[in-house]
Design a protein around this motif. Sequence first.
Motif, PDB file in Angstrom:
ATOM      1  N   GLY A 428      36.032  44.586  20.438  1.00  0.00           N
ATOM      2  CA  GLY A 428      35.149  43.787  21.282  1.00  0.00           C
ATOM      3  C   GLY A 428      33.996  44.575  21.867  1.00  0.00           C
ATOM      4  O   GLY A 428      33.030  43.993  22.380  1.00  0.00           O
ATOM      5  N   THR A 466      41.957  44.454  20.687  1.00  0.00           N
ATOM      6  CA  THR A 466      41.044  44.282  21.817  1.00  0.00           C
ATOM      7  C   THR A 466      41.838  44.008  23.084  1.00  0.00           C
ATOM      8  O   THR A 466      42.953  43.475  23.032  1.00  0.00           O
ATOM      9  CB  THR A 466      40.063  43.121  21.554  1.00  0.00           C
ATOM     10  OG1 THR A 466      39.163  43.009  22.656  1.00  0.00           O
ATOM     11  CG2 THR A 466      40.797  41.805  21.363  1.00  0.00           C
ATOM     12  N   LEU A 470      38.034  37.691  23.272  1.00  0.00           N
ATOM     13  CA  LEU A 470      36.909  37.592  22.341  1.00  0.00           C
ATOM     14  C   LEU A 470      36.322  36.187  22.303  1.00  0.00           C
ATOM     15  O   LEU A 470      35.125  36.018  22.041  1.00  0.00           O
ATOM     16  CB  LEU A 470      37.352  38.014  20.935  1.00  0.00           C
ATOM     17  CG  LEU A 470      37.657  39.502  20.733  1.00  0.00           C
ATOM     18  CD1 LEU A 470      37.974  39.779  19.267  1.00  0.00           C
ATOM     19  CD2 LEU A 470      36.487  40.366  21.176  1.00  0.00           C
ATOM     20  N   ALA A 473      33.939  36.149  24.928  1.00  0.00           N
ATOM     21  CA  ALA A 473      32.808  37.000  24.552  1.00  0.00           C
ATOM     22  C   ALA A 473      31.867  36.264  23.605  1.00  0.00           C
ATOM     23  O   ALA A 473      30.642  36.417  23.680  1.00  0.00           O
ATOM     24  CB  ALA A 473      33.319  38.285  23.899  1.00  0.00           C
ATOM     25  N   PHE A 479      29.601  38.503  21.386  1.00  0.00           N
ATOM     26  CA  PHE A 479      30.322  38.748  20.132  1.00  0.00           C
ATOM     27  C   PHE A 479      29.962  37.648  19.145  1.00  0.00           C
ATOM     28  O   PHE A 479      29.950  36.458  19.499  1.00  0.00           O
ATOM     29  CB  PHE A 479      31.838  38.763  20.380  1.00  0.00           C
ATOM     30  CG  PHE A 479      32.620  39.511  19.335  1.00  0.00           C
ATOM     31  CD1 PHE A 479      32.756  40.884  19.403  1.00  0.00           C
ATOM     32  CD2 PHE A 479      33.214  38.836  18.275  1.00  0.00           C
ATOM     33  CE1 PHE A 479      33.480  41.584  18.443  1.00  0.00           C
ATOM     34  CE2 PHE A 479      33.934  39.516  17.310  1.00  0.00           C
ATOM     35  CZ  PHE A 479      34.071  40.900  17.396  1.00  0.00           C
ATOM     36  N   TYR A 484      34.034  36.926  14.683  1.00  0.00           N
ATOM     37  CA  TYR A 484      35.269  36.564  15.389  1.00  0.00           C
ATOM     38  C   TYR A 484      36.202  35.774  14.474  1.00  0.00           C
ATOM     39  O   TYR A 484      37.398  36.068  14.373  1.00  0.00           O
ATOM     40  CB  TYR A 484      34.934  35.747  16.637  1.00  0.00           C
ATOM     41  CG  TYR A 484      36.140  35.134  17.313  1.00  0.00           C
ATOM     42  CD1 TYR A 484      37.086  35.930  17.953  1.00  0.00           C
ATOM     43  CD2 TYR A 484      36.337  33.755  17.300  1.00  0.00           C
ATOM     44  CE1 TYR A 484      38.199  35.373  18.569  1.00  0.00           C
ATOM     45  CE2 TYR A 484      37.440  33.187  17.915  1.00  0.00           C
ATOM     46  CZ  TYR A 484      38.368  33.992  18.545  1.00  0.00           C
ATOM     47  OH  TYR A 484      39.471  33.438  19.145  1.00  0.00           O
TER      48      TYR A 484
END
Length: 636
Positions: A428, A466, A470, A473, A479, A484
Motif C-alpha cells: 500500500g 499490507t 487498500l 486507499a 491506490f 487493487y
Amino acid sequence: MLPRIIITSPYPEFGIITESICRKLSVEPIIVGGVLEDAVRTVLDIAKKEDIEVVISRGGTANELMNFTEIPVIKAEADEFDVLLALWEAKKISPEKIAFLDSIYHKSSHDYQNIEEILGTSIRRYTFRDFTELQSQIRKAHSDGMKVLVTGSKLGVNMATEIGMQGVIVRSSRRAIIQAIERAKEVIRIRKIDKGYTQRLRTLMDSVKEAILLMDENNRIMLINDEAKSILKLNDQQALHKYIYNVNNIWLEKVYGDGNPCFGNLVEIEGVKVVVNRCLVTNDNENFGSVIRFQGLSALQDLEQKTRKEIHKKGLFTKFTFKDIIGTSKSLSEAIEIAKIYGETDSTVLIYGESGTGKELFAQSIHNVSPRKDGPFVAINCAALPENLLESELFGYEEGSFTGAKKGGKIGLFELAHGGTIFLDEIGKIPLSLQGRLLRVLQEKEVRHLGGDKIIPIDTRVIAATNVNLHEAVQNGDFRPDLYYRINVLQIKLPPLRERKGDVKQLFNYFVENFNKKYGKDVTGISHELESWLEAYDWPGNIRELANFTERLFVLSNGKSIDNNFLKKFIEINDYKNTTLCYGNAEYIAVPSGTLEEMERELILKLYEKTGYNKTKLANKLGISRNTLCKKLNIP
C-alpha cells in the motif's frame, strides 16, 4: 588391434596379391570378390557388423561405393603401363578388332591416342555405369565385330567368353596395390586423430544442457547431441549425415529457419517456446557449415535462475513453514487453514494484518507448501526504499541508465524470483507513479530494465501484504483500483494478538526458550502475576512487541526466575506505564491504569470473561445484585 580394411577384388589374383601385401604391412584385410552392385552390397553388409575404417577398390566399383557409404574409399587403379600391357596381350590374340571396356568415370583417364600409336592398332572404347550397362556394352562390342575384350574384371571376361569373344583383364601392378594400401593406412591414421577430436567434441556437446546441431557446408547434419535428439525426437540413424530438408521433422525445420545467423530467436512449436541461436563456421571467408543451438525457454529460465541464486543467495530462501506459527486460537487456526489452501494454487495472495502479526511468516509458509517451494523466495519492503531506488530494485536496470548505476547493470527482484515467489510487503506504500508499471508486470508477466529495451519474460507468483485498508486507499485516490483488483485475488486477514489472548502464554514460552539459548540462561520461574499481565495487556505491537518485551526482560533479569518486585519495577520504567500489575492470594488479573471507575469496569469485564459470561455467577462472586452488575457493565 590391426586396422580393418575391406578390399574388393575384381579378379582372383588381385585378392591373393593384396592379402599377401597387407600381411607384410601389418594390415588386416577383408577380401570381397566381385564388382559393381554385388560388391557394394557385400561391403555395406560387412560395414554394418564390423568397424571398417577404409575400403580399397577400383574402377566402377569404387565409384559406386562412394555413392553409398561414408567410409573412405581408396582407389587402386591400374596405371597406363598396366593398360598398355593388357592391350599388348590382346593384340597378340587379335591384331585388330580390340574393344576396351571401362567405367564411364575413367573414360578420359588414359591417353588412348599414344597407346594406339605404340601398339600400331586402333582400339574401340566402350563405357558403362552399372551391371546392366556392362552386359549391354559387351553385347554391343560383339555385334560391332570386336574379337577381343579388354576389361578390369573377371566378370567382364566371363561375359565376353560366353558370347564367343576372347577376354583380357587389366591387372593392377604390385606397386599400385602397395601405394593404395599405404594411402589407406595414412587415411586410418588421420581418421584416428579426427575421431579423437570428434569424440571430445561430442562429449563436450553432450555435457551441456543445450541442444546442439553441427551442419556441414551442404546443410548435412554432422553431429547432434543427446539434448537435441531428445527435443527433436530423433536418433542418430534418422539424423546423421542427412540433408536437413530430407529429415521429416517440423521441430528441426523451425529451429533451422532460413539458416541465417541469429541470436535469441524465440520459436514456438506446438505451444512450446524455444530460444534459437545460429552461427556460421567460417575461416578466411570459406564456409565450413553452421552451428545451431537451441533450448526450451523454461529450461533456459531455470538455468538463469540457478545462476542468479548462486550470485544472489541472500534473501532467496525461506526459513519458516506453517509448523513455525505459534498458537492454537480459533482465529489463527482458521487463517492457517485458508493459507494452506491458497498455497496449493498459483494465484496472487493479499495478506491483511497489523504490524507485527507475522505477515512474512505466512507468506513464506504459503510458498513452502506451493508447487514453487523449490524456487526462490524474494522479499522486499515497499515502504523502506525511496521511489527511484524501489523501481530499480524491482525491475532492474542497464549500465549507464542513471547516475550511480553499476557497471554491467543489475537484474531486478522479479527476475530473481523467477520460478518462485516474490513477497511485496507494505504494498500500500508503493508510490502511484510506480503502481502502473507494477500492474503491467503482473498482467504481462514480463519486465524491462530501466534504460533497456529488451523484454524479459518471468514466471513469478506474487504475495502482497499490507497493514492499511487498500479499499479505502482506492477511494481516497492513493491506490490504483486496477492494481487493487489485480492483487486482491485471494485474501487472508491475520488476527492481532489482542484477539488471540489464549496464544500469548504459548508465544511467551516460545520466546523464553529461544532467549535462554541465546543468552545462556535458564529462566524457568514465571510467576502467575506475569502470566495474568501478559494476557491482560493489549500488545498494540503484536508478536513483534511481545518478542521485544521478552528479550528486554531477559537481558535485565538475574537468576532463574523473575520475582514480582523486579517485574513491577520493569513494567513501570519501560513502555507499559498505562498498565498495572495486580496480585493477591489466589488469582491475578492485570488491568490498565486509569480512573478508579475505569479500572473497576475493566476488572469486572475480565472477571465476566473468566466466568464464561455468566451474570448470576459473577454477581454472586462479587457480592452484588445482577442489576448492579449490569449497570456497571452497561449491559442489559
